[in-house]
Design an enzyme around this catalytic site. Sequence first.
Site, short mmCIF file in Angstrom:
data_model
loop_
_atom_site.label_atom_id
_atom_site.label_comp_id
_atom_site.label_asym_id
_atom_site.label_seq_id
_atom_site.Cartn_x
_atom_site.Cartn_y
_atom_site.Cartn_z
CE LYS A 252 27.27 38.95 37.27
NZ LYS A 252 26.26 38.30 38.07
CG ASP B 147 23.21 38.29 37.48
OD1 ASP B 147 23.14 39.46 37.92
OD2 ASP B 147 23.95 37.42 37.98
CG ASP C 162 16.16 40.89 21.59
OD1 ASP C 162 16.15 42.11 21.32
OD2 ASP C 162 16.46 40.02 20.76
CE1 TYR D 188 27.20 41.82 21.12
CE2 TYR D 188 25.59 43.55 20.76
CZ TYR D 188 25.88 42.24 21.07
OH TYR D 188 24.86 41.37 21.33
CG ASP E 16 21.45 42.82 21.40
OD1 ASP E 16 20.27 42.93 21.03
OD2 ASP E 16 22.32 42.22 20.75
MG MG Z 1 19.17 42.03 19.27
#
Ligand code: MG
Length: 322
Positions: free
Chosen positions: A163, A195, A223, A119, A219
């Site tokens: 990872k 994962d 969620d 990001y 992120d």
């Molecule tokens: Mg989000």
Amino acid sequence: MTETITVIPGDGIGREVVPVAISVLDTVGDFEFEEYDAGDAVYEETGEALPAETRQAVAESDATLFGAAGETAADVILPLRSTVESFVNVRPARAYPGVDALRPETDIVFLRENTEGVYAGHEDRLSEDLSTLTRVVTDSASRRLAEFACEYVEGEGFTVAHKANVMRETDGRFREAVLDVAEERGVPTEEVLMDAFATQVCLDPAQYDVVVCPNLAGDVLSDLAAGLVGGLGLLPSANIGEERALFEPVHGTAPDIAGEGVANPVATVSSAAMCCEFLGHDEAAERVRQAVLEVLADGPRTPDLGGEATTEDVERALLDRL
Ligand code: MG
Ligand code: NAI
């Protein structure tokens, strides 16, 4: 002493849930609120999703409460996080007694790196056929996150999700920096590949408590955890910097229900509780949390939680309990 909180309702249900958080804060503390624009609506009007005066206000206040922005979310929230120099995004995902949840035993706090990773904004279109993204990981940001995590767990341990087996350089650096700091501080850690974590957290969320992760992983995985505890309408978050912080629900503008007056205000009200805590008003924070707990246990519920209540019904129930 009256403290000023900068408030940015933004778009969509942000405009419906932020006022609820304001009335809750008004009830438990001595705050003044200064409202500013950001998001799609102001972009359409002025061509700017994040007006300079909004950014300036955030840069100068200890605490900001943000609702959500629509299509312009990335142009709003990423610069706002950097305006408060936020190095960690704190995202608790807790199931509430009485609320239907896929995994009611879930009680996890994600500590997400908040400035870099994928990001960081280094994307390029190199040709008609090819686009690339540069992933940024620094020792300093990873260590700062780990230092926060060590303090946050107060003597307990935490899990590091990464990872590093594939992204050996970037996640390798992240992993090493975080583990180094924890070892220096004598804080126990466990590692999990991100994962595998996604599967494990669905099967047995109780094994996790505090999870430290890179930006994108944090992120997505938080969620996912929102799904385990009853939906995005419940999850608050805090973007913490050295001196200031910005509080926001994890959810977006919910265009499918915006304008109907049925958005769940709990995520934003819980973000306001985190704001109280950051400002040193622990008692106010606790009162807000308690009111949320009580309303979710046997008060009115919005449709996302299977109820028929409006945002206003929930607001009234919260204020009654305060
Ligand atoms: Mg989000
Ligand atoms: P979303 O979080 O807005 O909605 C996802 C689903 O959850 C929808 O069905 C919505 O109705 C439901 N939902 C979310 N919050 C709720 C609440 N408080 N009460 C009841 N139901 C709720 O995510 P989506 O649909 O991916 O994005 C919609 C818009 O929001 C997009 O324009 C996106 O860019 C923006 N967005 C902004 C964010 C921010 O400002 N931080 C974060 C995520 C999305």
